[in-house]
Write an enzyme that holds these catalytic residues in place. Structure first.
Site, PDB file in Angstrom:
ATOM      1  CG  ASN A 109      -7.859   1.329   1.793  1.00  0.00           C
ATOM      2  OD1 ASN A 109      -7.384   1.477   2.912  1.00  0.00           O
ATOM      3  ND2 ASN A 109      -7.307   1.871   0.724  1.00  0.00           N
ATOM      4  CE  LYS A 152      -5.402  -0.706  -1.323  1.00  0.00           C
ATOM      5  NZ  LYS A 152      -4.364  -0.197  -0.391  1.00  0.00           N
ATOM      6  CG  ASP A 159      -1.626   1.270   1.470  1.00  0.00           C
ATOM      7  OD1 ASP A 159      -2.298   1.742   0.540  1.00  0.00           O
ATOM      8  OD2 ASP A 159      -1.495   1.833   2.581  1.00  0.00           O
ATOM      9  CG  LEU A 160       1.437   3.862  -3.043  1.00  0.00           C
ATOM     10  CD1 LEU A 160       1.040   4.774  -4.199  1.00  0.00           C
ATOM     11  CD2 LEU A 160       2.950   3.685  -3.003  1.00  0.00           C
ATOM     12  CG  ASP A 161      -1.277   7.827   0.439  1.00  0.00           C
ATOM     13  OD1 ASP A 161      -0.562   8.845   0.459  1.00  0.00           O
ATOM     14  OD2 ASP A 161      -1.852   7.420  -0.588  1.00  0.00           O
ATOM     15  CG  ASP A 209      -2.250   2.735   6.404  1.00  0.00           C
ATOM     16  OD1 ASP A 209      -2.549   3.867   6.810  1.00  0.00           O
ATOM     17  OD2 ASP A 209      -2.370   2.406   5.206  1.00  0.00           O
ATOM     18  CB  THR A 234      -2.220   2.620  -4.042  1.00  0.00           C
ATOM     19  OG1 THR A 234      -2.587   3.881  -3.489  1.00  0.00           O
ATOM     20  CG2 THR A 234      -2.150   2.749  -5.567  1.00  0.00           C
ATOM     21  N   GLY A 235      -5.178   2.859  -3.141  1.00  0.00           N
ATOM     22  CA  GLY A 235      -6.443   3.487  -3.474  1.00  0.00           C
ATOM     23  C   GLY A 235      -6.280   4.601  -4.484  1.00  0.00           C
TER      24      GLY A 235
END
Length: 274
Positions: free
Chosen positions: A225, A199, A10-12, A222, A44-45
């Site tokens: 999602n 995801k 995941d990114l953020d 984190d 990622t979202g």
């Protein structure tokens, strides 16, 4: 490589620090993992246009999952068939009408990298951030503008709105075809996606592409999602800064995203040297 792993990030709040950077230590560990034959992918979202810089910074050549699983594609290999899960056009119009009825007129519709906004002054809204790097931005009456099936719908709400009323209305009117989630601060945004988007759907397709079994997939996240993805893979890892609900379903918990949580876990689990 007999023990080749797929590492999904995941990114953020996960790969990225709070100031939206990839630390040098994390970058070194991921590069070492790739040199040793492991595959690294992003889930990622964010849309691709807003995750591409990190994909390129890491030097990835893997498929990528965007919009929380609504879109998965390979930027360099057309043999990996693009998978795009959209909201039916008629239903999108109904959702827009629902937003108007709830006094939430600030709506942004994304059809991949094409942006459609209900208002012209998007520089004064949360939508400024989400419209970055868009191929095209159209503004006006969305019921007239939207002619194709959307990837996602983002709706801004404000402190005077009743979240319980919003949630109840969306569930009663639209839960048979879409699901919605409220984003955390600083964005007061409701995200709407097609029902079944997760995801994990994209991660499964990437694993098949590399012929890597589920038990050799490590995924980091984190937020809510990331729940389906962490439950799907062989080793679901929650960041130290993750929400408690995600930690409760994760196989492992690593350090905070500002403290190289991804790198620290991979070094130990895959015996990597940075």
């Amino acid at each position: 490589m007999s023990n080749k792993h797929l590492i999904v990030l995941d990114l953020d709040g996960t790969l990225l620090t709070e100031d939206k950077k990839i630390t040098q230590a994390t970058k070194q560990v991921l590069h070492q993992a790739m040199r040793e034959g492991h595959e690294v992918a992003i889930a990622t979202g964010r849309p691709y246009r807003m995750s591409m810089q990190y994909y390129q910074e890491l030097g990835l050549r893997s498929p990528i999952v965007n919009y929380n699983g609504a879109l998965s594609h390979h930027p360099y290999d057309t043999s990996f068939e693009k998978h795009h899960i959209t909201i039916p056009l008629e239903q999108a119009h109904h959702i827009i009408e629902t937003c108007y009825s709830l006094d939430m007129p600030n709506i942004l519709v994304e059809i991949e990298d094409h942006i459609y906004s209900s208002i012209t002054g998007i520089e004064n809204t949360d939508h400024t951030f989400f419209s970055l790097h868009a191929h095209e931005i159209h503004t006006g009456d969305l019921l007239q503008l939207i002619k194709d099936h959307p990837t996602s719908i983002l709706v801004q709400f404000h402190d005077h709105h009743n979240w319980d009323e919003i949630q109840k209305t969306f569930i009663n009117r639209h839960s048979h075809i879409v699901h919605h989630r409220k984003w955390n601060e600083p964005f007061q945004v409701v995200e709407v996606l097609r029902q079944g988007v997760d995801k994990a759907v994209g991660v499964e397709r990437i694993a098949r592409y590399y012929d890597i079994p589920k038990e050799r997939i490590i995924a980091f996240g984190d937020e809510d999602n990331d729940m389906g993805m962490l439950q799907y893979v062989g080793k679901g890892v929650a960041m130290g800064n993750a929400i408690e609900a995600l930690k409760s379903v994760a196989d492992d918990i690593t350090d905070h995203n500002d403290h190289d949580g991804v790198a620290n876990y991979l070094k130990k689990h895959l015996k990597l040297q940075s």
